[in-house]
Design an enzyme around this catalytic site. Structure first.
Site, mmCIF file in Angstrom:
data_model
loop_
_atom_site.group_PDB
_atom_site.id
_atom_site.type_symbol
_atom_site.label_atom_id
_atom_site.label_comp_id
_atom_site.label_asym_id
_atom_site.label_seq_id
_atom_site.Cartn_x
_atom_site.Cartn_y
_atom_site.Cartn_z
ATOM 1 N N ASP A 140 0.835 -1.208 0.000
ATOM 2 C CA ASP A 140 0.000 0.000 0.000
ATOM 3 C C ASP A 140 0.867 1.254 0.000
ATOM 4 O O ASP A 140 2.000 1.233 0.476
ATOM 5 C CB ASP A 140 -0.928 -0.022 1.228
ATOM 6 C CG ASP A 140 -2.129 0.905 1.066
ATOM 7 O OD1 ASP A 140 -2.350 1.417 -0.056
ATOM 8 O OD2 ASP A 140 -2.844 1.128 2.059
ATOM 9 N N GLY A 141 0.336 2.340 -0.544
ATOM 10 C CA GLY A 141 1.009 3.636 -0.488
ATOM 11 C C GLY A 141 1.575 4.135 -1.807
ATOM 12 O O GLY A 141 2.277 5.155 -1.828
ATOM 13 N N ASN A 198 -10.756 -2.548 -5.714
ATOM 14 C CA ASN A 198 -9.958 -1.639 -6.547
ATOM 15 C C ASN A 198 -10.550 -1.456 -7.956
ATOM 16 O O ASN A 198 -10.192 -0.522 -8.670
ATOM 17 C CB ASN A 198 -8.505 -2.117 -6.662
ATOM 18 C CG ASN A 198 -7.698 -1.938 -5.384
ATOM 19 O OD1 ASN A 198 -6.750 -2.680 -5.142
ATOM 20 N ND2 ASN A 198 -8.056 -0.959 -4.545
ATOM 21 N N ARG A 219 1.976 -5.036 6.180
ATOM 22 C CA ARG A 219 1.275 -3.989 5.436
ATOM 23 C C ARG A 219 2.079 -2.710 5.488
ATOM 24 O O ARG A 219 2.484 -2.277 6.576
ATOM 25 C CB ARG A 219 -0.134 -3.726 5.959
ATOM 26 C CG ARG A 219 -0.847 -2.662 5.093
ATOM 27 C CD ARG A 219 -2.309 -2.493 5.361
ATOM 28 N NE ARG A 219 -2.901 -1.584 4.380
ATOM 29 C CZ ARG A 219 -4.141 -1.646 3.909
ATOM 30 N NH1 ARG A 219 -4.942 -2.581 4.340
ATOM 31 N NH2 ARG A 219 -4.583 -0.774 3.015
#
Ligand code: IPE
Ligand code: IPE
Ligand code: MG
Length: 240
Positions: free
Chosen positions: A28-29, A76, A181
């Site tokens: 993530d990110g 998504n 994560r």
């Protein structure tokens, strides 16, 4: 992808006898990374490939046998069309779990070619979760179970955990012992709900494109410092 002395020092502290066999990662990110660099979100996904490469080589170096990356969630699909296309292009290889049928034809073809090309490799299995969500997987498992019961090949009274596990997309894979994560979020976002029942969780503020081997090694090192109790008392776990 050279290793710095710092990375090697962390790696040297890992106990090779107790490396998790399966590591799962919620990458993530990417979007925030792009924003920080004044670039469009898609650039974040392209640079996320560095994180994938680092995680894969790092995992392979220390003897992790299974690496599962959450690359694209069911949810998504709700992102803008251009971003969805970019995300699906930057994906990598070997095995896939998820609603692969729903992927664009060219993407599915590329994936199938890559899986076929790498099918004989045995050092590490890279599984991409694509158009995957745990609830989708569990729902499909229930459908399969109901169909088997109706067909008379499954006795409802005989349904056990193994009967569930073998109807999930991860059939045949060990459960992840470690779930990572990135990007500072501390949630599961519909990933591997059944399989992470007893996984150790490791969170880092690092954004996915900045993820390096040293982060993976640190996660494994922290994992090795934890006491996995599986419901027992601390004393039961430490006295063998
Ligand atoms: C991870 O980065 C990639 C996917 C979720 C597919 P994001 O695109 O979610 O990045 P942020 O969370 O917006 O920073
Ligand atoms: C989780 O990331 C899904 C993947 C990494 C593929 P998201 O960025 O989509 O998750 P939320 O929306 O922040 O929970
Ligand atoms: Mg995100």
């Amino acid at each position: 992808m050279e290793s710095t002395a710092h990375t090697e020092a962390i790696k040297a502290r890992i106990d090779s006898e107790r490396v998790p066999q399966h590591v799962a990662i919620i990458m993530d990110g990417n979007g925030r990374w792009a924003e920080q660099h004044g670039e469009p979100r898609i650039s974040g996904h392209m640079n996320g490939v560095t994180g994938v490469r680092e995680a894969l080589t790092g995992a392979s170096e220390i003897g992790v046998r299974w690496l599962t990356l959450y690359a694209f969630s069911t949810e998504n699909w709700n992102r803008p069309q251009a971003e969805v296309s970019a995300l699906l292009r930057s994906s990598v290889r070997l095995r896939a779990i998820g609603d692969v049928e729903s992927l664009p034809e060219n993407c599915r073809q590329t994936l199938e070619d890559a899986m076929a090309r790498t099918a004989g490799n045995t050092r590490i299995t890279l599984t991409l979760a694509l158009s995957y969500s745990a609830r989708w997987e569990i729902t499909r498992m229930a459908q399969r179970m109901a169909a088997d019961a109706k067909a008379g090949t499954l006795n409802p009274a005989a349904v056990d955990e193994q009967a569930v596990a073998e109807r999930l997309a991860t059939a045949g894979m060990p459960d992840p012992e470690l779930l990572i994560r990135t990007s500072g979020e501390q949630r599961i976002s519909n990933f591997l709900l059944w399989q992470i029942a007893y996984a150790e969780l490791w969170f880092t503020p690092v954004l996915w494109p900045d993820f390096r081997k040293e982060h993976l090694f640190q996660a494994v090192l922290d994992y090795q410092g934890r006491e996995r109790r599986f419901g027992k008392t601390s004393q039961q776990v430490t006295t063998r």
